[in-house]
Design a protein around this motif. Structure first.
Motif, PDB file in Angstrom:
ATOM      1  N   HIS A  63       8.726  11.216  24.570  1.00 36.63           N
ATOM      2  CA  HIS A  63       8.259  10.017  25.244  1.00 36.63           C
ATOM      3  C   HIS A  63       6.738   9.859  25.278  1.00 36.63           C
ATOM      4  O   HIS A  63       6.218   9.021  26.019  1.00 36.63           O
ATOM      5  N   GLY A  64       6.002  10.672  24.535  1.00 36.10           N
ATOM      6  CA  GLY A  64       4.558  10.524  24.530  1.00 36.10           C
ATOM      7  C   GLY A  64       4.135   9.121  24.108  1.00 36.10           C
ATOM      8  O   GLY A  64       4.732   8.501  23.232  1.00 36.10           O
ATOM      9  N   ILE A  65       3.082   8.611  24.756  1.00 38.21           N
ATOM     10  CA  ILE A  65       2.593   7.256  24.498  1.00 38.21           C
ATOM     11  C   ILE A  65       1.226   7.359  23.811  1.00 38.21           C
ATOM     12  O   ILE A  65       0.321   8.024  24.321  1.00 38.21           O
ATOM     13  N   LEU A  66       1.086   6.733  22.663  1.00 33.26           N
ATOM     14  CA  LEU A  66      -0.187   6.768  21.955  1.00 33.26           C
ATOM     15  C   LEU A  66      -1.242   6.028  22.776  1.00 33.26           C
ATOM     16  O   LEU A  66      -1.078   4.850  23.119  1.00 33.26           O
ATOM     17  N   GLN A  67      -2.329   6.728  23.080  1.00 36.09           N
ATOM     18  CA  GLN A  67      -3.346   6.204  23.993  1.00 36.09           C
ATOM     19  C   GLN A  67      -4.725   6.268  23.343  1.00 36.09           C
ATOM     20  O   GLN A  67      -5.054   7.225  22.642  1.00 36.09           O
ATOM     21  N   ARG A  68      -5.539   5.210  23.577  1.00 36.27           N
ATOM     22  CA  ARG A  68      -6.936   5.249  23.148  1.00 36.27           C
ATOM     23  C   ARG A  68      -7.729   6.071  24.157  1.00 36.27           C
ATOM     24  O   ARG A  68      -7.732   5.783  25.359  1.00 36.27           O
ATOM     25  N   VAL A  69      -8.418   7.092  23.687  1.00 33.12           N
ATOM     26  CA  VAL A  69      -9.180   7.953  24.591  1.00 33.12           C
ATOM     27  C   VAL A  69     -10.354   7.198  25.197  1.00 33.12           C
ATOM     28  O   VAL A  69     -10.740   7.428  26.347  1.00 33.12           O
ATOM     29  N   ASN A 121     -10.751   4.087  26.328  1.00 34.92           N
ATOM     30  CA  ASN A 121     -10.523   3.258  27.516  1.00 34.92           C
ATOM     31  C   ASN A 121      -9.241   3.598  28.266  1.00 34.92           C
ATOM     32  O   ASN A 121      -8.917   2.965  29.265  1.00 34.92           O
ATOM     33  N   GLY A 122      -8.500   4.609  27.774  1.00 36.16           N
ATOM     34  CA  GLY A 122      -7.289   5.019  28.461  1.00 36.16           C
ATOM     35  C   GLY A 122      -6.130   4.056  28.334  1.00 36.16           C
ATOM     36  O   GLY A 122      -5.116   4.204  29.025  1.00 36.16           O
ATOM     37  N   ARG A 123      -6.234   3.073  27.448  1.00 32.95           N
ATOM     38  CA  ARG A 123      -5.185   2.069  27.299  1.00 32.95           C
ATOM     39  C   ARG A 123      -4.203   2.486  26.190  1.00 32.95           C
ATOM     40  O   ARG A 123      -4.595   3.119  25.214  1.00 32.95           O
ATOM     41  N   PRO A 124      -2.938   2.123  26.326  1.00 33.85           N
ATOM     42  CA  PRO A 124      -1.993   2.371  25.232  1.00 33.85           C
ATOM     43  C   PRO A 124      -2.422   1.639  23.979  1.00 33.85           C
ATOM     44  O   PRO A 124      -2.976   0.534  24.033  1.00 33.85           O
ATOM     45  N   ALA A 125      -2.176   2.236  22.826  1.00 37.16           N
ATOM     46  CA  ALA A 125      -2.550   1.613  21.570  1.00 37.16           C
ATOM     47  C   ALA A 125      -1.708   0.381  21.287  1.00 37.16           C
ATOM     48  O   ALA A 125      -2.139  -0.523  20.576  1.00 37.16           O
ATOM     49  N   GLY A 126      -0.493   0.347  21.816  1.00 35.94           N
ATOM     50  CA  GLY A 126       0.343  -0.843  21.670  1.00 35.94           C
ATOM     51  C   GLY A 126       0.960  -0.969  20.296  1.00 35.94           C
ATOM     52  O   GLY A 126       1.052  -0.020  19.526  1.00 35.94           O
ATOM     53  N   ARG A 127       1.358  -2.197  19.958  1.00 41.08           N
ATOM     54  CA  ARG A 127       2.081  -2.429  18.715  1.00 41.08           C
ATOM     55  C   ARG A 127       1.201  -2.258  17.478  1.00 41.08           C
ATOM     56  O   ARG A 127       1.709  -2.169  16.363  1.00 41.08           O
ATOM     57  N   ALA A 128      -0.087  -2.227  17.672  1.00 35.66           N
ATOM     58  CA  ALA A 128      -0.986  -2.096  16.525  1.00 35.66           C
ATOM     59  C   ALA A 128      -1.299  -0.631  16.216  1.00 35.66           C
ATOM     60  O   ALA A 128      -2.335  -0.310  15.656  1.00 35.66           O
ATOM     61  N   ASP A 129      -0.363   0.276  16.597  1.00 37.53           N
ATOM     62  CA  ASP A 129      -0.668   1.691  16.449  1.00 37.53           C
ATOM     63  C   ASP A 129      -0.299   2.256  15.082  1.00 37.53           C
ATOM     64  O   ASP A 129      -0.486   3.431  14.827  1.00 37.53           O
ATOM     65  N   ALA A 130       0.222   1.438  14.191  1.00 40.49           N
ATOM     66  CA  ALA A 130       0.602   1.934  12.866  1.00 40.49           C
ATOM     67  C   ALA A 130      -0.609   2.521  12.152  1.00 40.49           C
ATOM     68  O   ALA A 130      -1.694   1.932  12.138  1.00 40.49           O
TER      69      ALA A 130
END
Length: 636
Positions: free
Chosen positions: A191-197, A199-208
Motif C-alpha cells: 500500500h505504499g503511496i508514491l510521494q514527492r519529497v 512538498n510531501g504530496r502524493p505524485a498522483g496519476r502522473a507518477d508513470a
C-alpha cells in the motif's frame, strides 16, 4: 439471553460446536449449532515434588457441550517467564505466586478422542476461562464427528509485511488436507503511496516513470503512515503485499510460485526423472520446458524438454537428458517450465516454475597448503588486499517489520548490534595463525576462535563461536524484557575494497531467500551488487541468499574476490552495514558504501511471519551452543 451460534468449518469434519464471540472469515452461520458459552474453572493444586495437578470442572455452563463431551487441562512441563500482569493479578488476589505455566486445554468427544486443543498461559492456582476463549489456539472452533460437507478456506496463513513470509512450505497443506480448498496470503499489493519529497504530496496519476523495479525515482519515496503529517498512524504496519507498490514481485511471490507449481520432479529412478502433474483439471499441453544442469565447477548444460502427456494427478518417468559428468562436483538438474503460448494472464515464454532435483552430492575438496605466512595486525585481525574491514563475528541483523516489537528490543538491549571485541591471544604455528577473542554483550560473552591457514592462491579461515545465555545469565536476560531465546545470526562480516560490482554465486536464487523461505533452484546466478538489496517499504534486513556454496565479487575487468564455503551457507552482500537500515525510515536516507558489506552465516534465523501470524519454526531458530564454519578466500 439468546445468542446466535456460529459455526467455523474445518477441513476434515463438519463442526457442530464453536466458541462464542468470534466469526473467522471462513465461518458461516447455521441454526442449531451448539455454543461453548459458559465458565470453565481449572484448579492447579500442588502435588508431590512441586509438580502441578489439574482439576477441571464446568461451572455455569448449562448445556454447553454435547452429551458426554468433556474438557481436560494439562500444565506444560516447563516454566514460563512471569510477567508484570501476572504479578499484578496475584498481588490483588493475595494468592501465592507460583511461576506461570503453560496450560493445554483439550475438548474431548464422548469416546475420548480430542476434538480441539488450545494453549493458555496461567500464573495462579485457580484459573477461570470463559467458554468463548476456551479454544483460543484455533480459528475454527471445535468440531463433531461426521462427514465433512463443506470446504475450508484459510483466511490468512502468511503475512507479507516487509521481509517476511517465512515457513510458507510448512503451512502449505492445501494439497495434503482433505477439504482444504485454498488459502490467502495477506495480502497482494503493498500500500505504499508514491510521494514527492519536496512538498510531501502524493505524485498522483502522473507518477508513470517515477519508479523502476520497486525503487522510487530521485526526489520521490514510497510513503506510509506518518509521512503526510498525521500524528495518529500505524507507520508501515499492514502496508504489505506480495508485490511492491509498483507491482514488482516480491521474493515471496517466487517462493509461492514454486510451492504451487503445476509440474513437479518427484524423484530420480533408474528409468529416469519422475514428473507429476499437480493440476486438478488440465494437462501439460499449455506448457513447454527446458532442462538445465548446473555443476559446481561452473558449467551449465541445457537441452530442450519434452513434457509427457499427463492428465491431472498422473506421473511418468522421462529419460535423463544428460550424461552427468562425474568430474563436475555437485550437480543439480532444473526443469524450467514456461507457457507454450499466450494465455490471458501471461505472454508466451513466461516462466511458470523451476522444479529441481540433486543428481550428485558435493565433492570433497582439499585445500593445498602453501609455504608462506598469513598476515594479521596487532589485534589478530586479518590483513588482506581486498578487505577494508577484517572478518569479525556478527550476531545481529537490522530488524525486519515482524521483529520490531519485543524481539528487536531485546536484541538491541542485549548489545547484539554493538558487540565489544577483546583479543585474548594470537598464536603462530609456522604460517598458520590462531586468534582467540571474546565478544561482550549485555547478557554474556561469546568466545570466538579464528584459524588462518595459508593455502594455494589464498587463505582458509576456520571459525568457531560459543554462545550461551543460560543460568546464571538468565536473570539478566529477563531484565531485558524476557528470556533470550535465540539470536538473528551467527557468522562473519567483513568489508571489501571499492570497485566490486558483480556477485556471481552457486546456490539458490536468483531471488532473495532465507532458511525458512528457500524454494529456489540451486544453480549459477549473477546479479549486480546494487540490485541485491530488496527495497521493502521500510529499510530492514533483506537481500540474503540461502544455500550458497561459493561466490565471487568482481570488478568490470574480472578482477576481484572468490570465496568457497565449507557447506551451503546464508550469504548477504550489500552496500550497507547491518546498522544502517535500522537507523533509516526510507531508502533515500541510506548512503551506499563504496565497497561491499559481506555476511557469511554459519546459522541464520528464519523470518517467520510473527507480526500477524506464526513465528518461524523451532528448527529455523538459533540455540546456544558451539557453531563452526569455514571458507577459503582467493584473489581473482
Amino acid at each position: 439471553m439468546s445468542r446466535d451460534p456460529l459455526i467455523a468449518l474445518r477441513p476434515r469434519e463438519a463442526p457442530e460446536v464453536t466458541s462464542w464471540g468470534r466469526l473467522p472469515m471462513n465461518a458461516v452461520r447455521r441454526p442449531g449449532a451448539v455454543s461453548l458459552d459458559g465458565d470453565w474453572r481449572f484448579r492447579l493444586p500442588p502435588a508431590r515434588e512441586g509438580a502441578l495437578q489439574v482439576d477441571c470442572r464446568v461451572r455455569d455452563a448449562d448445556g454447553a457441550l454435547p452429551a458426554r463431551w468433556y474438557v481436560t487441562g494439562e500444565p506444560e512441563g516447563h516454566l514460563l517467564a512471569r510477567d508484570a500482569e501476572s504479578d499484578r493479578v496475584n498481588a490483588e488476589e493475595e494468592r501465592e505466586r507460583p511461576e506461570p505455566y503453560g496450560l493445554t486445554v483439550r475438548l474431548h468427544r464422548a469416546d475420548g478422542t480430542v476434538a480441539d486443543t488450545s494453549h493458555h498461559r496461567v500464573g495462579f492456582r485457580d484459573v477461570e476461562i470463559a467458554g468463548r476463549d476456551l479454544l483460543n489456539g484455533s480459528d475454527h472452533g471445535a468440531h463433531h464427528d461426521g462427514e465433512r460437507t463443506r470446504p475450508l478456506i484459510q483466511c490468512e496463513y502468511s503475512h507479507a509485511m516487509g521481509n517476511s513470509n517465512g515457513t510458507p512450505a510448512d503451512h502449505w497443506a492445501i494439497e495434503a488436507t482433505p477439504g482444504l480448498q485454498g488459502g490467502f496470503i495477506r495480502e497482494f499489493w503493498d500500500h505504499g503511496i508514491l510521494q514527492r519529497v519536496s512538498n510531501g504530496r502524493p505524485a498522483g496519476r502522473a507518477d508513470a516513470g517515477l519508479y523502476d523495479n520497486a525503487v522510487a525515482a530521485p526526489g520521490h519515496r514510497w510513503a506510509y503512515g506518518g509521512d503526510f503529517g498525521e500524528t495518529i498512524h500505524d507507520g508501515a504496519f499492514i502496508a504489505d503485499g506480495v508485490v511492491f507498490p509498483d507491482r514488482t514481485p516480491q521474493p515471496v511471490l517466487y517462493e509461492h510460485r514454486e510451492l504451487t507449481a503445476p509440474v513437479r520432479i518427484e524423484c530420480f529412478r533408474h528409468e529416469g526423472i519422475v514428473l507429476s502433474n499437480h493440476q486438478r483439471f488440465r494437462g501439460l499441453d499449455w506448457l513447454s520446458g527446458e532442462w538445465e544442469l548446473s555443476l559446481a565447477d561452473g558449467r551449465t548444460l541445457s537441452a530442450p524438454a519434452e513434457l509427457p502427456d499427463l492428465r491431472p494427478g498422473e506421473t511418468a518417468a522421462v529419460p535423463l537428458p544428460f550424461a552427468v559428468p562425474r568430474d563436475g562436483g555437485e550437480a543439480w538438474l532444473t526443469l524450467r517450465v514456461s507457457t507454450a503460448e499466450d494465455v490471458p494472464w501471461a505472454a508466451r515464454g513466461t516462466e511458470v516454475c523451476v522444479p529441481r532435483i540433486r543428481l550428485l552430492g558435493p565433492a570433497v575438496l582439499e585445500d593445498v597448503p602453501a609455504d608462506r605466512s598469513v598476515e594479521v595486525d596487532g589485534e589478530g585481525l586479518l590483513i588482506h588486499p581486498l578487505l577494508t574491514a577484517a572478518p569479525a563475528l556478527s550476531l545481529w541483523r537490522a530488524p525486519t517489520d515482524d521483529e520490531l516489537g519485543g524481539m528487536a528490543q531485546r536484541r538491541r538491549a542485549g548489545g547484539l548490534d554493538s558487540l565489544v571485541r577483546k583479543v585474548v591471544s594470537v598464536r603462530r604455528d609456522g604460517g598458520r595463525v590462531t586468534v582467540h577473542a571474546e565478544y561482550a554483550w549485555t547478557v554474556g560473552v561469546v568466545r570466538h576462535r579464528q584459524v588462518f591457514t595459508p593455502v594455494a592462491g589464498g587463505v582458509r579461515v576456520d571459525e568457531e563461536a560459543e554462545l550461551s545465555w543460560g543460568s546464571p545469565l538468565v536473570e539478566r536476560s529477563r531484565e531485558l524484557g524476557g528470556e533470550f531465546e535465540d539470536v538473528a545470526r551467527v557468522g562473519t562480516v567483513f568489508g571489501t575494497a571499492p570497485g566490486l560490482e558483480l556477485l556471481e554465486w552457486f546456490g539458490q536464487g536468483p531471488w532473495a531467500s532465507y532458511p525458512d523461505r528457500s524454494a529456489g533452484a540451486p544453480g549459477h546466478h549473477s546479479v549486480l551488487v546494487d540490485e541485491l538489496f530488496t527495497s521493502c517499504l521500510r529499510p530492514q534486513a533483506s537481500g540474503g541468499r540461502h544455500g550458497v556454496r561459493r561466490f565471487t565479487l568482481s570488478a568490470p575487468d574480472a578482477t576481484g574476490l572468490a570465496v568457497v564455503l565449507d557447506e551451503p551457507r546464508q550469504v548477504s552482500v550489500t552496500r550497507h552495514r547491518a546498522q544502517d537500515p535500522a537507523a533509516a525510515s526510507h531508502h533515500g536516507e541510506l548512503v551506499p558504501l563504496p565497497g561491499c558489506v559481506v555476511h557469511i552465516d554459519a546459522e541464520h534465523r528464519g523470518l517467520g511471519t510473527a507480526s500477524l501470524g506464526p513465528d518461524t519454526s523451532p528448527r529455523y531458530r538459533i540455540p546456544p551452543g558451539v557453531h563452526r564454519w569455514s571458507r577459503t578466500l582467493r584473489v581473482l
